[in-house]
Design an enzyme around this catalytic site. Structure first.
Site, mmCIF file in Angstrom:
data_model
loop_
_atom_site.group_PDB
_atom_site.id
_atom_site.type_symbol
_atom_site.label_atom_id
_atom_site.label_comp_id
_atom_site.label_asym_id
_atom_site.label_seq_id
_atom_site.Cartn_x
_atom_site.Cartn_y
_atom_site.Cartn_z
ATOM 1 N N CYS A 1 -0.845 10.521 7.623
ATOM 2 C CA CYS A 1 -0.674 9.642 8.783
ATOM 3 C C CYS A 1 0.029 8.336 8.408
ATOM 4 C CB CYS A 1 -2.027 9.345 9.425
ATOM 5 S SG CYS A 1 -3.319 8.832 8.265
ATOM 6 N N HIS B 1 -5.523 2.895 11.508
ATOM 7 C CA HIS B 1 -5.024 2.066 10.409
ATOM 8 C C HIS B 1 -4.166 0.940 10.985
ATOM 9 C CE1 HIS B 1 -6.237 5.328 7.777
ATOM 10 N NE2 HIS B 1 -5.348 6.150 8.316
#
Length: 342
Positions: free
Chosen positions: A142, A222
């Protein structure tokens, strides 16, 4: 139209999302999903009428004893598929590869595996053409996906010289936050660069990128902060125009109340995104600053969703049902509802 038959091994955080995405494509057919679990997660696959397979006969007995209708084992699923996406936990996929190779089955692994597992790492907007007809590839993680997307946009605009990023990494997946993760602390990764920078270079060796990472006590997403040296002085609008060339970077603004990752997650839920997923990199337009030849920006990455469109494009490239990257990206974006601004 001949549909590619796609198998999925591992019906977890990524696997269930890949299965749903495959089911939306008009040029793909879900051959089935394989797992070892017997709880509510695999029962969702049954409810969605996905063909369910067990890893082996022992797990098949366990699943059938739990009342789960099983179509066969992984070996049976392999025979029904043109390509398999391995979404099993980190390091397990590497053990499954021999089965795929023996069956001459094309396969995709996820970013938790090493680049050497396949010898090719994939990001649709950067290197789609290099995956055409390949027997295997690895869809990068990711964080790496977000790095390659954003830096490729700057590179293609002739603006990228070098990039230095700090990653604030979620501690664990949301559904496991009662089992793992950290509380009341921050954990810096010991090594600089952290693994994401070198990982981005497996997709594009020309990227001059260094990353540092800190694990933080949250699970939603994140957060990245980037300092990029440009090839020359540039204005803010020119930089934003470069980011706009990526159909998978979406601009957001503090002024719209999107000042934190929980607000962004709430927006995805309000938009009725499956699981509240965000496939795009959400980059703050009104935070972005350019000073001379230096660029500063920040963005949010949905760790559970961002690799899903990349996986769909990797399937098309490897099976060559679509040789043009832009056509594949356009089809995937439309099916999943990607946007360039929130």
């Amino acid at each position: 139209m001949k549909k590619v038959k796609v198998a999925i091994n591992g019906y977890g955080v990524i696997g269930k999302r890949v299965a749903d995405a495959v089911a939306l494509q008009d040029d793909m057919e879900l051959a089935g999903v394989c797992d070892i679990i017997t709880d509510w997660r695999i029962k969702i696959a049954v409810q969605r009428e996905y063909p369910v397979f067990a890893f082996n006969d022992d797990f098949r007995k366990q699943m059938e004893n739990a009342g789960i209708k099983v179509q066969g084992t992984l070996s049976d699923l392999i025979q029904k598929a043109d390509i398999i996406v391995d979404c099993t936990p980190k390091k397990i996929a590497a053990k499954n590869i021999e089965k795929y190779k023996e069956a001459n089955l094309k396969f995709i692994v996820q970013g938790g595996e090493k680049h050497e597992t396949t010898g090719h790492s994939f990001s649709a907007e950067n290197n789609y053409e290099t995956a055409l007809g390949r027997e295997s590839t690895r869809v990068v993680s990711c964080n790496t996906t977000s790095i390659v997307r954003t830096l490729t946009a700057l590179k293609n605009a002739g603006l990228l010289k070098k990039a230095r990023g700090t990653l604030l990494r979620r501690a664990t997946d949301p559904w496991e936050s009662h089992l793992n993760g950290i509380m009341n602390t921050l954990v810096p990764e010991k090594e600089i660069p952290s693994h994401q920078g070198p990982d981005a270079q497996t997709v594009d060796p020309d990227l001059d990128v260094i990353t540092a990472a800190v694990k933080v006590p949250e699970t939603l997403s994140h957060l990245h902060y980037w300092n990029v040296q440009l090839t020359r002085e540039a204005g803010k609008e020119e930089v934003l125009d470069a980011f706009r060339t990526s159909t998978r970077v979406a601009l957001i603004n503090y002024s719209d109340g999107l000042s934190a990752n929980n607000a962004i997650k709430e927006l995805m839920l309000a938009l009725n995104r499956p699981y509240g997923d965000m496939y795009e990199v959400a980059l703050w337009e009104d935070m972005l600053k350019v000073q001379g030849d230096e660029l500063f920006y920040a963005y949010v990455v949905d760790n559970q969703a961002i690799v899903i469109p990349e996986t769909i494009d990797a399937i098309r490239a490897m099976t060559e049902i679509e040789k043009d990257s832009e056509n594949s990206i356009r089809k995937t974006n439309k099916s999943l509802g990607l946007r360039q601004k929130f």
